[in-house]
Design an enzyme around this catalytic site. Structure first.
Site, PDB file in Angstrom:
ATOM      1  N   GLY A  72       0.833  -1.192   0.000  1.00 31.86           N
ATOM      2  CA  GLY A  72       0.000   0.000   0.000  1.00 31.86           C
ATOM      3  C   GLY A  72       0.864   1.236   0.000  1.00 31.86           C
TER       4      GLY A  72
ATOM      5  N   LYS B  96       2.191   3.428   7.693  1.00 29.30           N
ATOM      6  CA  LYS B  96       2.155   2.444   6.613  1.00 29.30           C
ATOM      7  C   LYS B  96       0.727   1.919   6.548  1.00 29.30           C
ATOM      8  CE  LYS B  96       5.658  -0.823   5.083  1.00 29.30           C
ATOM      9  NZ  LYS B  96       6.831  -1.589   5.488  1.00 29.30           N
TER      10      LYS B  96
ATOM     11  N   ASP C  96      16.809  -7.265   4.839  1.00 31.19           N
ATOM     12  CA  ASP C  96      16.526  -6.340   3.730  1.00 31.19           C
ATOM     13  C   ASP C  96      17.282  -5.026   3.935  1.00 31.19           C
ATOM     14  OD1 ASP C  96      15.469  -5.470   1.374  1.00 31.19           O
ATOM     15  OD2 ASP C  96      13.398  -5.258   2.091  1.00 31.19           O
TER      16      ASP C  96
HETATM   17  P1  ADP Z   1       8.541  -1.582   1.615  1.00 33.74           P
HETATM   18  O1  ADP Z   1       8.406  -2.799   2.439  1.00 33.74           O
HETATM   19  O2  ADP Z   1       7.514  -1.490   0.543  1.00 33.74           O
HETATM   20  O3  ADP Z   1       9.920  -1.383   1.058  1.00 33.74           O
HETATM   21  P2  ADP Z   1       9.162   0.588   3.449  1.00 33.74           P
HETATM   22  O4  ADP Z   1       8.957   0.355   4.905  1.00 33.74           O
HETATM   23  O5  ADP Z   1      10.560   0.525   2.971  1.00 33.74           O
HETATM   24  O6  ADP Z   1       8.224  -0.380   2.631  1.00 33.74           O
HETATM   25  O7  ADP Z   1       8.527   2.029   3.115  1.00 33.74           O
HETATM   26  C1  ADP Z   1       8.373   2.487   1.780  1.00 33.74           C
HETATM   27  C2  ADP Z   1       8.689   3.958   1.664  1.00 33.74           C
HETATM   28  O8  ADP Z   1       7.877   4.741   2.545  1.00 33.74           O
HETATM   29  C3  ADP Z   1      10.115   4.305   2.061  1.00 33.74           C
HETATM   30  O9  ADP Z   1      10.990   4.158   0.991  1.00 33.74           O
HETATM   31  C4  ADP Z   1       9.982   5.755   2.507  1.00 33.74           C
HETATM   32  O10 ADP Z   1      10.022   6.607   1.403  1.00 33.74           O
HETATM   33  C5  ADP Z   1       8.606   5.790   3.132  1.00 33.74           C
HETATM   34  N1  ADP Z   1       8.687   5.568   4.574  1.00 33.74           N
HETATM   35  C6  ADP Z   1       8.584   4.407   5.222  1.00 33.74           C
HETATM   36  N2  ADP Z   1       8.744   4.546   6.553  1.00 33.74           N
HETATM   37  C7  ADP Z   1       8.960   5.857   6.762  1.00 33.74           C
HETATM   38  C8  ADP Z   1       9.223   6.658   7.935  1.00 33.74           C
HETATM   39  N3  ADP Z   1       9.268   6.101   9.154  1.00 33.74           N
HETATM   40  N4  ADP Z   1       9.441   7.969   7.770  1.00 33.74           N
HETATM   41  C9  ADP Z   1       9.399   8.524   6.554  1.00 33.74           C
HETATM   42  N5  ADP Z   1       9.172   7.847   5.431  1.00 33.74           N
HETATM   43  C10 ADP Z   1       8.946   6.520   5.506  1.00 33.74           C
HETATM   44 MG    MG Z   2      11.652  -0.714   1.669  1.00 32.68          MG
END
Ligand code: ADP
Ligand code: MG
Length: 609
Positions: free
Chosen positions: A339, A358, A452
């Site tokens: 999402g 998220k 990861d």
């Molecule tokens: P995925 O499992 O799809 O890789 P992530 O946890 O890496 O998901 O989050 C996807 C994107 O959302 C990140 O690349 C970042 O841009 C944004 N994001 C996620 N967590 C945060 C956070 N704590 N603060 C700011 N941006 C975030």
């Molecule tokens: Mg990621």
């Protein structure tokens, strides 16, 4: 604290001139025999002791403001090792070339200097008091910010000392020293009214003596004709050992009223921005030309310590958050398969915090399993609490399932670096990667494998503060397991994976170390993609042919050597995060101030022309 000569076998640390001569005698007194020792006077300075014609010659090696090292009248060198190397080829004014290092005999350790101990204690006290930290948060702050904090301390530490009386007239000083007991050596340091310079007032034989402290153009402090020191507190510490022209050595400080013994217990005066507790995350101050304005340190931001470190908040702590306390913004921070991630605000008991949320997609076909995955991610994150890891605030089950996390508003490391290629110096990257190694060391100690780790999953709070994120693939290992075995393969980031992950689906902290190496490579290439010409499954073959990613342009050798170590094929021979962090720390400390000053100096040059 960092000692640029700490690793040299002919470096003895803080030994006296007489001891140095004794070691040289023992080693045979041949021409060109030499050793290096710490200088008591200057912060970070050394003394080079050389034998020639059966005589001893002692040269003081000064560390200049630019971070280079010189013997008076000679050329500057980037480190004590380089300086010795230079003089081993060319005497260039010394009594002779350096021929043979007089290495420490076995069993003789490098002597810590008086300042090393004082400095460490001051650093600890300063960090503790300034940011009100305890336990792990305190330790991590000291380790990760020592070079920056040391700079702050060097210039302001005297203000916190029991002997410092601020703006005090000569008469007042006498009144203070004559009141109560009058033991020899009772002293204080005061600021002189008009001039803004300092003076030492000391009692001896029931009489008070005053000494002006000179402050020369290069910023050094001294009693006239006496030894010069970088800081006031060093001068005081030195005068406690040697009178150096003063009527007697300094003994007990004349109390200044607001302090307890040794170090003041009141909150120090801080630059204004540190007092304003507004949200500084994401704010990066302009680099100042003279390096005058201290930068925002991780501890200055609201995401350094856990929001639950406040006992009032802990009382209310629940994994499941109330929907009405959560405000979701329309701004999207990122997205993935699950999402999207949105910006928001969460209302805690005592304060509101910025959060990243998220949000699980509603219409996914396998809703149940995605939901389970997100709950697993939440379960892992719930167990972690470290300044260099994105913390989870909680989970919210409402219109959809939401994972609420601390906000790291400057986004993923790879994107940040590729957008700011020209602004970010290499030492800034070293600093950030050191922080990542601290977070990973924490995971290793607590038996979690990340699986990861990549630059896309390192998020920045600001230019000088990184946090590890994305625990979607992470696993907690059972206490006596050293690895996790995946039952089936999956959508894996193969280019970040160690050989044993791909061959045997075996995941451990050592395989995270491999990924850390790739993440370093991404960082030092300013966000390039690794193995661009290869497809994921081809990488293993490439590795098995004993090939590796090439050294990024302008990447320091020490850093590429560490990457290569992370990419050791056999996991048993690979370093762990304890090793990685320590190597990162040594290198980071060794360059932390140097490059900063150098870039400040070159900035000055360009503005003045
Ligand atoms: P995925 O499992 O799809 O890789 P992530 O946890 O890496 O998901 O989050 C996807 C994107 O959302 C990140 O690349 C970042 O841009 C944004 N994001 C996620 N967590 C945060 C956070 N704590 N603060 C700011 N941006 C975030
Ligand atoms: Mg990621």
């Amino acid at each position: 604290m960092p000692d640029a000569a700490g690793h040299l076998p002919f470096y003895y640390g803080s030994i006296s001139r007489a001891d140095a001569e004794e070691f040289l005698k023992l080693a045979g007194m041949m021409d060109g025999l030499f050793l290096l020792r710490q200088c008591l006077r200057s912060l970070g300075g050394y003394v080079l002791s050389v034998v020639f014609n059966l005589q001893f010659h002692h040269y003081s090696v000064e560390r200049q403001l630019s971070g280079t090292y010189v013997i008076q009248g000679g050329k500057p060198h980037c480190g004590p090792a380089e300086l010795c190397e230079y003089y081993s080829k060319d005497a260039d004014g010394l009594c002779c070339v350096l021929r043979r290092p007089c290495n420490r005999p076995s069993g003789v350790e490098c002597q810590p200097g008086i300042f090393d101990n004082i400095r460490d204690n001051m650093l600890r006290e300063y960090v503790k008091q300034t940011w009100k930290l305890e336990g792990d948060a305190l330790e991590q702050a000291i380790i990760s910010q020592a070079p920056q904090v040391e700079k702050l301390i060097a210039s302001t530490a005297h203000e916190k000392m029991a002997w410092y009386h601020g703006n005090t007239s000569r008469d007042e000083a006498e009144r203070k020293l004559y009141s109560g007991a009058q033991p020899d050596g009772k002293f204080l340091i005061r600021e002189r009214k008009e001039s803004g310079t300092f003076a030492l007032s000391i009692i001896y034989g029931k009489t008070v003596y005053h000494y002006k402290i000179e402050h020369d153009k290069s910023g050094k402090n001294s009693i006239p004709e006496g030894t010069k020191f970088d800081t006031l507190w060093q001068l005081v510490e030195y005068l406690k050992l040697k009178s150096d022209g003063v009527i007697t050595t300094l003994k007990e400080p004349c109390p200044n009223g607001s302090t307890s013994a040794g170090i003041c217990s009141v909150r120090p005066t801080l630059p204004t921005y540190r007092q304003a507790s507004s949200n500084l995350d994401g704010y990066t101050p302009e680099p100042s030309l003279g390096g005058e304005t201290p930068r925002i340190l991780p501890m200055d931001t609201s995401v350094y310590d856990s929001p639950y470190s406040d006992p009032e908040e802990v009382k209310e702590r629940k994994v499941f958050l109330k929907r009405e306390l959560l405000m979701i913004d329309e701004v999207e921070l990122g997205s993935g398969n699950f999402g999207c991630v949105k910006k928001g605000v969460y209302k805690m008991k005592r304060r509101q915090i910025d959060v990243a949320i998220k949000i699980l997609k509603m219409e996914s076909e396998n809703q149940k399993s995605v939901k389970d995955e997100m709950m697993k991610e939440a379960e892992i994150m719930h167990q972690l609490d470290n300044p260099y890891i994105v913390r989870m605030i909680g989970v919210c089950q409402a219109e959809c399932l939401m994972l609420v996390m601390e906000m790291a508003s400057s986004g993923p490391l790879n994107k940040f670096l590729s957008a700011k290629k020209d602004e970010i110096p290499v030492n800034n990257i070293v600093e950030l990667m050191h922080q990542v190694s601290l977070g990973m060391k924490y995971l290793e100690e607590h038996n979690f494998v990340h699986r990861d780790l990549a630059a896309r999953n390192v998020l920045l709070v600001n230019q000088h503060y990184a946090k590890i994120s994305d625990f979607g693939l992470s696993k907690a290992l059972a206490a006596d397991d050293s690895y996790y075995k995946a039952r089936t393969g999956g959508k894996w980031p193969l280019k970040w994976y160690a050989p044993e992950c791909i061959q045997y689906r075996k995941f451990s902290s050592r395989s995270d170390v491999w990924s850390y190496g790739i993440t370093m490579w991404e960082a030092f290439t300013y966000g390039q993609k690794p193995y661009k010409k290869l497809k994921g499954p081809e990488v293993l073959n490439f590795i098995e042919r004993n090939e590796r990613l090439a050294c990024p342009t302008d990447c320091p050798k020490e850093m590429y050597d560490l990457m290569l170590a992370c990419w050791t094929f056999k996991m048993e021979n690979r370093p762990n995060f304890e090793n990685v962090e320590s190597r990162m720390r040594v290198y980071y400390y060794s360059i932390a101030d140097k490059t900063d000053d150098a870039s400040a100096a070159s900035a000055k040059e360009t503005t003045s022309t």
